[in-house]
Design a protein around this motif. Structure first.
Motif, PDB file in Angstrom:
ATOM      1  N   THR A  33       0.822  -1.213   0.000  1.00  0.00           N
ATOM      2  CA  THR A  33       0.000   0.000   0.000  1.00  0.00           C
ATOM      3  C   THR A  33       0.856   1.264   0.000  1.00  0.00           C
ATOM      4  OG1 THR A  33      -0.169   0.185   2.411  1.00  0.00           O
ATOM      5  CG2 THR A  33      -1.807  -1.206   1.296  1.00  0.00           C
ATOM      6  N   LEU A  34       2.153   1.115   0.278  1.00  0.00           N
ATOM      7  CA  LEU A  34       3.042   2.262   0.394  1.00  0.00           C
ATOM      8  C   LEU A  34       3.923   2.467  -0.840  1.00  0.00           C
ATOM      9  CD1 LEU A  34       4.164   1.683   4.083  1.00  0.00           C
ATOM     10  CD2 LEU A  34       2.468   3.326   3.256  1.00  0.00           C
ATOM     11  N   THR A  35       3.997   1.463  -1.708  1.00  0.00           N
ATOM     12  CA  THR A  35       4.822   1.587  -2.912  1.00  0.00           C
ATOM     13  C   THR A  35       3.942   1.834  -4.131  1.00  0.00           C
ATOM     14  OG1 THR A  35       4.800  -0.815  -3.248  1.00  0.00           O
ATOM     15  CG2 THR A  35       6.696   0.112  -2.083  1.00  0.00           C
ATOM     16  N   LYS A  36       4.530   2.512  -5.113  1.00  0.00           N
ATOM     17  CA  LYS A  36       3.864   2.685  -6.402  1.00  0.00           C
ATOM     18  C   LYS A  36       4.137   1.477  -7.291  1.00  0.00           C
ATOM     19  CE  LYS A  36       4.383   7.661  -6.119  1.00  0.00           C
ATOM     20  NZ  LYS A  36       5.118   8.834  -6.567  1.00  0.00           N
ATOM     21  N   SER A  37       5.278   0.834  -7.066  1.00  0.00           N
ATOM     22  CA  SER A  37       5.651  -0.355  -7.816  1.00  0.00           C
ATOM     23  C   SER A  37       4.815  -1.544  -7.354  1.00  0.00           C
ATOM     24  CB  SER A  37       7.129  -0.676  -7.586  1.00  0.00           C
ATOM     25  OG  SER A  37       7.939   0.428  -7.880  1.00  0.00           O
ATOM     26  N   LYS A  38       4.680  -2.519  -8.238  1.00  0.00           N
ATOM     27  CA  LYS A  38       3.898  -3.709  -7.915  1.00  0.00           C
ATOM     28  C   LYS A  38       4.697  -4.625  -6.989  1.00  0.00           C
ATOM     29  CE  LYS A  38       1.331  -7.506  -9.822  1.00  0.00           C
ATOM     30  NZ  LYS A  38       0.652  -8.071 -10.943  1.00  0.00           N
ATOM     31  N   PHE A  59      18.629  -1.606   0.615  1.00  0.00           N
ATOM     32  CA  PHE A  59      18.348  -0.202   0.914  1.00  0.00           C
ATOM     33  C   PHE A  59      18.218  -0.047   2.420  1.00  0.00           C
ATOM     34  CE2 PHE A  59      15.428   3.423   1.490  1.00  0.00           C
ATOM     35  CZ  PHE A  59      16.170   4.402   0.848  1.00  0.00           C
ATOM     36  N   VAL A  60      18.877   0.959   2.954  1.00  0.00           N
ATOM     37  CA  VAL A  60      18.774   1.304   4.376  1.00  0.00           C
ATOM     38  C   VAL A  60      17.876   2.530   4.455  1.00  0.00           C
ATOM     39  CG1 VAL A  60      20.017   1.986   6.450  1.00  0.00           C
ATOM     40  CG2 VAL A  60      21.059   0.358   4.850  1.00  0.00           C
ATOM     41  N   ALA A  61      16.692   2.344   5.025  1.00  0.00           N
ATOM     42  CA  ALA A  61      15.699   3.420   5.072  1.00  0.00           C
ATOM     43  C   ALA A  61      16.083   4.475   6.103  1.00  0.00           C
ATOM     44  CB  ALA A  61      14.326   2.843   5.420  1.00  0.00           C
ATOM     45  N   ILE A  63      15.613   6.806   9.157  1.00  0.00           N
ATOM     46  CA  ILE A  63      14.887   6.517  10.393  1.00  0.00           C
ATOM     47  C   ILE A  63      13.678   7.432  10.506  1.00  0.00           C
ATOM     48  CG2 ILE A  63      15.033   6.498  12.912  1.00  0.00           C
ATOM     49  CD1 ILE A  63      18.074   5.946  12.522  1.00  0.00           C
ATOM     50  N   GLY A  64      12.504   6.837  10.771  1.00  0.00           N
ATOM     51  CA  GLY A  64      11.280   7.590  10.976  1.00  0.00           C
ATOM     52  C   GLY A  64      10.915   7.643  12.448  1.00  0.00           C
ATOM     53  N   MET A  65       9.840   8.352  12.750  1.00  0.00           N
ATOM     54  CA  MET A  65       9.373   8.453  14.138  1.00  0.00           C
ATOM     55  C   MET A  65       8.697   7.178  14.612  1.00  0.00           C
ATOM     56  SD  MET A  65      10.138  11.319  15.602  1.00  0.00           S
ATOM     57  CE  MET A  65       8.973  11.375  16.940  1.00  0.00           C
ATOM     58  N   THR A  66       8.159   6.393  13.673  1.00  0.00           N
ATOM     59  CA  THR A  66       7.469   5.146  14.017  1.00  0.00           C
ATOM     60  C   THR A  66       7.918   4.060  13.046  1.00  0.00           C
ATOM     61  OG1 THR A  66       5.598   5.528  12.541  1.00  0.00           O
ATOM     62  CG2 THR A  66       5.415   6.428  14.780  1.00  0.00           C
ATOM     63  N   ALA A  67       7.564   2.826  13.343  1.00  0.00           N
ATOM     64  CA  ALA A  67       7.867   1.721  12.438  1.00  0.00           C
ATOM     65  C   ALA A  67       7.173   1.936  11.095  1.00  0.00           C
ATOM     66  CB  ALA A  67       7.454   0.400  13.070  1.00  0.00           C
ATOM     67  N   LYS A  68       5.965   2.459  11.116  1.00  0.00           N
ATOM     68  CA  LYS A  68       5.240   2.739   9.864  1.00  0.00           C
ATOM     69  C   LYS A  68       5.983   3.786   9.033  1.00  0.00           C
ATOM     70  CE  LYS A  68       1.420   2.826   7.253  1.00  0.00           C
ATOM     71  NZ  LYS A  68       0.272   2.034   7.086  1.00  0.00           N
ATOM     72  N   ASN A  69       6.547   4.801   9.683  1.00  0.00           N
ATOM     73  CA  ASN A  69       7.359   5.798   8.970  1.00  0.00           C
ATOM     74  C   ASN A  69       8.610   5.159   8.377  1.00  0.00           C
ATOM     75  OD1 ASN A  69       6.537   8.193  11.484  1.00  0.00           O
ATOM     76  ND2 ASN A  69       5.688   8.129   9.434  1.00  0.00           N
ATOM     77  N   ASP A  70       9.228   4.240   9.124  1.00  0.00           N
ATOM     78  CA  ASP A  70      10.382   3.511   8.599  1.00  0.00           C
ATOM     79  C   ASP A  70       9.988   2.764   7.329  1.00  0.00           C
ATOM     80  OD1 ASP A  70      11.895   4.320  10.798  1.00  0.00           O
ATOM     81  OD2 ASP A  70      11.743   2.385  11.823  1.00  0.00           O
ATOM     82  N   LEU A  71       8.843   2.095   7.371  1.00  0.00           N
ATOM     83  CA  LEU A  71       8.379   1.328   6.220  1.00  0.00           C
ATOM     84  C   LEU A  71       8.036   2.247   5.047  1.00  0.00           C
ATOM     85  CD1 LEU A  71       7.961  -1.626   5.468  1.00  0.00           C
ATOM     86  CD2 LEU A  71       5.572  -1.369   6.103  1.00  0.00           C
ATOM     87  N   ASN A  73       9.485   5.101   4.431  1.00  0.00           N
ATOM     88  CA  ASN A  73      10.783   5.520   3.897  1.00  0.00           C
ATOM     89  C   ASN A  73      11.411   4.409   3.056  1.00  0.00           C
ATOM     90  OD1 ASN A  73      10.475   7.978   5.182  1.00  0.00           O
ATOM     91  ND2 ASN A  73      11.702   7.406   6.948  1.00  0.00           N
ATOM     92  N   ALA A  74      11.272   3.170   3.497  1.00  0.00           N
ATOM     93  CA  ALA A  74      11.789   2.038   2.715  1.00  0.00           C
ATOM     94  C   ALA A  74      11.036   1.919   1.397  1.00  0.00           C
ATOM     95  CB  ALA A  74      11.666   0.744   3.519  1.00  0.00           C
ATOM     96  N   ALA A  75       9.729   2.128   1.416  1.00  0.00           N
ATOM     97  CA  ALA A  75       8.917   2.045   0.196  1.00  0.00           C
ATOM     98  C   ALA A  75       9.377   3.074  -0.831  1.00  0.00           C
ATOM     99  CB  ALA A  75       7.439   2.249   0.537  1.00  0.00           C
ATOM    100  N   LYS A  76       9.695   4.272  -0.374  1.00  0.00           N
ATOM    101  CA  LYS A  76      10.191   5.312  -1.289  1.00  0.00           C
ATOM    102  C   LYS A  76      11.503   4.875  -1.933  1.00  0.00           C
ATOM    103  CE  LYS A  76       8.023   9.143   1.154  1.00  0.00           C
ATOM    104  NZ  LYS A  76       8.239  10.287   2.048  1.00  0.00           N
TER     105      LYS A  76
END
Length: 117
Positions: A33-38, A59-61, A63-71, A73-76
């Protein structure tokens, strides 16, 4: 004094949520749900009409404020690599939150990029 106590409580809650990680199922359900790629699963690759472009991307994402933010950032980062490789899909090979210090985790993802028809 009451406002100060509330602010401290909010700070503690934010701090605790920033140190958490996600389960494999949570990542599997959230990342697409966080990536544009399939997002292609390992089990789908046999029946998909996809070709590997690059295997073993890491890829090393940031660091976000939450685990969801980390994910997020990884999706980007995944989307950027898929685009650079000229693809439109990826397979998540592995992920791991690495302990940076006693209070901070950083998400590392390993994936392959694909082109799918």
């Amino acid at each position: 004094m009451n406002k100060l106590l509330k602010l401290n409580l909010i700070g503690v809650i934010l701090f605790l949520t920033s140190c958490t990680t996600m389960s494999p199922l949570q990542v599997h359900n959230s990342l697409p749900t966080l990536t544009k790629s399939k997002y292609i699963t390992q089990s789908e690759i046999e029946t998909s009409n996809c070709k590997y472009l690059t295997k073993g991307r890491s890829f090393v994402a940031p660091i976000g404020m939450t685990a969801k933010n980390d994910l997020t950032n990884a999706a980007k980062g995944i989307d950027e690599w898929v685009q650079i490789d000229g693809g439109n899909a990826y397979i998540l090979k592995s992920f791991n939150w690495v302990n940076i210090d006693k209070d901070t985790n950083q998400l590392h993802v390993d994936f392959d990029t694909l082109i799918c028809e």
